[in-house]
Design a protein around this motif. Sequence first.
Motif, PDB file in Angstrom:
ATOM      1  N   SER A  58       0.846  -1.193   0.000  1.00 30.45           N
ATOM      2  CA  SER A  58       0.000   0.000   0.000  1.00 30.45           C
ATOM      3  C   SER A  58       0.882   1.244   0.000  1.00 30.45           C
ATOM      4  O   SER A  58       2.116   1.158   0.104  1.00 30.45           O
ATOM      5  N   GLU A  59       0.244   2.423  -0.078  1.00 35.39           N
ATOM      6  CA  GLU A  59       1.001   3.669  -0.127  1.00 35.39           C
ATOM      7  C   GLU A  59       1.734   3.945   1.188  1.00 35.39           C
ATOM      8  O   GLU A  59       2.724   4.683   1.202  1.00 35.39           O
ATOM      9  N   VAL A  60       1.260   3.357   2.262  1.00 34.52           N
ATOM     10  CA  VAL A  60       1.906   3.585   3.562  1.00 34.52           C
ATOM     11  C   VAL A  60       3.339   3.071   3.577  1.00 34.52           C
ATOM     12  O   VAL A  60       4.209   3.638   4.240  1.00 34.52           O
ATOM     13  N   ALA A  61       3.611   2.010   2.818  1.00 35.53           N
ATOM     14  CA  ALA A  61       4.918   1.355   2.873  1.00 35.53           C
ATOM     15  C   ALA A  61       5.882   1.828   1.792  1.00 35.53           C
ATOM     16  O   ALA A  61       6.953   1.234   1.634  1.00 35.53           O
ATOM     17  N   ILE A  62       5.540   2.869   1.054  1.00 36.76           N
ATOM     18  CA  ILE A  62       6.390   3.293  -0.067  1.00 36.76           C
ATOM     19  C   ILE A  62       7.797   3.665   0.391  1.00 36.76           C
ATOM     20  O   ILE A  62       8.802   3.195  -0.165  1.00 36.76           O
ATOM     21  N   SER A  63       7.899   4.505   1.410  1.00 37.15           N
ATOM     22  CA  SER A  63       9.221   4.976   1.849  1.00 37.15           C
ATOM     23  C   SER A  63      10.062   3.846   2.411  1.00 37.15           C
ATOM     24  O   SER A  63      11.269   3.735   2.121  1.00 37.15           O
ATOM     25  N   ASP A  64       9.464   2.961   3.215  1.00 36.68           N
ATOM     26  CA  ASP A  64      10.230   1.860   3.797  1.00 36.68           C
ATOM     27  C   ASP A  64      10.675   0.858   2.731  1.00 36.68           C
ATOM     28  O   ASP A  64      11.798   0.335   2.780  1.00 36.68           O
ATOM     29  N   VAL A  65       9.805   0.610   1.762  1.00 38.99           N
ATOM     30  CA  VAL A  65      10.176  -0.309   0.691  1.00 38.99           C
ATOM     31  C   VAL A  65      11.318   0.261  -0.142  1.00 38.99           C
ATOM     32  O   VAL A  65      12.274  -0.446  -0.489  1.00 38.99           O
ATOM     33  N   ARG A  66      11.267   1.535  -0.441  1.00 30.37           N
ATOM     34  CA  ARG A  66      12.336   2.158  -1.228  1.00 30.37           C
ATOM     35  C   ARG A  66      13.659   2.130  -0.482  1.00 30.37           C
ATOM     36  O   ARG A  66      14.722   1.910  -1.078  1.00 30.37           O
ATOM     37  N   SER A  67      13.622   2.348   0.819  1.00 27.00           N
ATOM     38  CA  SER A  67      14.862   2.326   1.600  1.00 27.00           C
ATOM     39  C   SER A  67      15.501   0.935   1.597  1.00 27.00           C
ATOM     40  O   SER A  67      16.742   0.812   1.556  1.00 27.00           O
ATOM     41  N   GLN A  68      14.674  -0.105   1.604  1.00 32.73           N
ATOM     42  CA  GLN A  68      15.221  -1.453   1.550  1.00 32.73           C
ATOM     43  C   GLN A  68      15.728  -1.810   0.150  1.00 32.73           C
ATOM     44  O   GLN A  68      16.741  -2.505   0.003  1.00 32.73           O
ATOM     45  N   LEU A  69      15.038  -1.300  -0.862  1.00 25.03           N
ATOM     46  CA  LEU A  69      15.465  -1.597  -2.220  1.00 25.03           C
ATOM     47  C   LEU A  69      16.781  -0.918  -2.583  1.00 25.03           C
ATOM     48  O   LEU A  69      17.507  -1.398  -3.463  1.00 25.03           O
ATOM     49  N   ARG A  70      17.076   0.206  -1.918  1.00 24.38           N
ATOM     50  CA  ARG A  70      18.355   0.877  -2.197  1.00 24.38           C
ATOM     51  C   ARG A  70      19.546   0.003  -1.825  1.00 24.38           C
ATOM     52  O   ARG A  70      20.649   0.193  -2.350  1.00 24.38           O
ATOM     53  N   LYS A  71      19.338  -0.962  -0.951  1.00 23.97           N
ATOM     54  CA  LYS A  71      20.425  -1.855  -0.550  1.00 23.97           C
ATOM     55  C   LYS A  71      20.673  -2.949  -1.579  1.00 23.97           C
ATOM     56  O   LYS A  71      21.658  -3.680  -1.475  1.00 23.97           O
ATOM     57  N   LEU A  72      19.780  -3.059  -2.543  1.00 25.03           N
ATOM     58  CA  LEU A  72      19.889  -4.097  -3.571  1.00 25.03           C
ATOM     59  C   LEU A  72      20.233  -3.480  -4.920  1.00 25.03           C
ATOM     60  O   LEU A  72      19.883  -2.342  -5.206  1.00 25.03           O
ATOM     61  N   ASN A  73      20.914  -4.265  -5.728  1.00 21.22           N
ATOM     62  CA  ASN A  73      21.187  -3.859  -7.109  1.00 21.22           C
ATOM     63  C   ASN A  73      20.015  -4.315  -7.962  1.00 21.22           C
ATOM     64  O   ASN A  73      19.919  -5.475  -8.349  1.00 21.22           O
ATOM     65  N   TYR A  74      19.089  -3.409  -8.238  1.00 21.90           N
ATOM     66  CA  TYR A  74      17.846  -3.802  -8.866  1.00 21.90           C
ATOM     67  C   TYR A  74      17.548  -2.942 -10.092  1.00 21.90           C
ATOM     68  O   TYR A  74      18.093  -1.855 -10.276  1.00 21.90           O
ATOM     69  N   THR A  75      16.643  -3.477 -10.903  1.00 24.45           N
ATOM     70  CA  THR A  75      16.135  -2.776 -12.079  1.00 24.45           C
ATOM     71  C   THR A  75      14.616  -2.921 -12.092  1.00 24.45           C
ATOM     72  O   THR A  75      14.100  -4.051 -12.033  1.00 24.45           O
ATOM     73  N   LEU A  76      13.926  -1.827 -12.156  1.00 24.60           N
ATOM     74  CA  LEU A  76      12.471  -1.850 -12.160  1.00 24.60           C
ATOM     75  C   LEU A  76      11.967  -2.340 -13.520  1.00 24.60           C
ATOM     76  O   LEU A  76      12.249  -1.746 -14.555  1.00 24.60           O
ATOM     77  N   LYS A  77      11.211  -3.440 -13.512  1.00 26.88           N
ATOM     78  CA  LYS A  77      10.679  -4.009 -14.742  1.00 26.88           C
ATOM     79  C   LYS A  77       9.264  -3.512 -15.039  1.00 26.88           C
ATOM     80  O   LYS A  77       8.947  -3.226 -16.189  1.00 26.88           O
ATOM     81  N   SER A  78       8.451  -3.397 -14.001  1.00 28.15           N
ATOM     82  CA  SER A  78       7.087  -2.909 -14.197  1.00 28.15           C
ATOM     83  C   SER A  78       6.542  -2.405 -12.868  1.00 28.15           C
ATOM     84  O   SER A  78       7.002  -2.816 -11.797  1.00 28.15           O
ATOM     85  N   LYS A  79       5.560  -1.532 -12.981  1.00 29.94           N
ATOM     86  CA  LYS A  79       4.906  -0.985 -11.793  1.00 29.94           C
ATOM     87  C   LYS A  79       3.426  -0.786 -12.113  1.00 29.94           C
ATOM     88  O   LYS A  79       3.074  -0.130 -13.092  1.00 29.94           O
ATOM     89  N   THR A  80       2.587  -1.364 -11.271  1.00 31.24           N
ATOM     90  CA  THR A  80       1.142  -1.271 -11.439  1.00 31.24           C
ATOM     91  C   THR A  80       0.545  -0.567 -10.228  1.00 31.24           C
ATOM     92  O   THR A  80       0.763  -1.003  -9.091  1.00 31.24           O
ATOM     93  N   VAL A  81      -0.180   0.501 -10.477  1.00 29.83           N
ATOM     94  CA  VAL A  81      -0.789   1.278  -9.398  1.00 29.83           C
ATOM     95  C   VAL A  81      -2.298   1.097  -9.475  1.00 29.83           C
ATOM     96  O   VAL A  81      -2.930   1.401 -10.486  1.00 29.83           O
ATOM     97  N   ARG A  82      -2.861   0.583  -8.407  1.00 32.97           N
ATOM     98  CA  ARG A  82      -4.306   0.437  -8.297  1.00 32.97           C
ATOM     99  C   ARG A  82      -4.804   1.245  -7.102  1.00 32.97           C
ATOM    100  O   ARG A  82      -4.014   1.859  -6.383  1.00 32.97           O
ATOM    101  N   LYS A  83      -6.095   1.238  -6.905  1.00 35.70           N
ATOM    102  CA  LYS A  83      -6.679   2.064  -5.853  1.00 35.70           C
ATOM    103  C   LYS A  83      -6.250   1.621  -4.459  1.00 35.70           C
ATOM    104  O   LYS A  83      -6.013   2.445  -3.588  1.00 35.70           O
TER     105      LYS A  83
END
Length: 226
Positions: free
Chosen positions: A159-184
């Motif tokens: 959910s939108e509540v976890a956006i900042s925490d998820v991004r902070s954890q992803l910064r520790k990984l070498n990742y590439t965004l493949k797709s992003k789906t936003v729903r209500k």
Amino acid sequence: MGETVNFQDLFKKSMLHLESFRSISYIDVLIGLMASFSIGLFIFYIYKKTFRGVVYSYNYNVTFVLMTMITALIIMTISTNIVLSLGMVGALSIVRFRTAVKDPLDIVYMFWAISAGIASGAKLYPIALIGSLMVGLVLLWLSRRKVREQPYLLIIRHSEVAISDVRSQLRKLNYTLKSKTVRKDYIEMTIEIRLRDDNTAFVNVLSAIEGVNDVSLINYTGDYAQ
């Protein structure tokens, strides 16, 4: 001067008398089939040992053994009679394979099985055995020399509540965004990451974040459908 034999006479002789079948050695046929069977089993072992896909197919691997033996049978058959060779070429020209081969390396194994069958059927046993041994060793060497970083797909639904925490954890990984789906009610991201080992503790960390619904980690082989 001796009698001249042209192609037409040879063709008629081959078609009517089939004298070549009288000289067939059943020992040679048995040796050719055993050689092709042994090489087919070697291909079976190498494929199973070097397989890096998601789902291993036993039936698909068995086809390499049968393909080697059947190819050897075809070569032994068409080498005995010119009429049969022409008929076999015409019959094989109408064969169509509908199965899609997703991994290009599988095509290599198919050509390997066919080549080994041709060499075995033509009684070129040193070429079949030594060539198959070298190809198998090369495949084993290349599979071990493969980069240890394995690609994975990380699918996060939050959910939108976890956006900042998820991004902070992803910064520790070498990742590439493949797709992003936003729903209500949630956001789903598909991320490609590379791991050197089986350390997947970050999955538990991400799933423990408040607002994260679920986290999935999938081995990525190059074929992915959203």
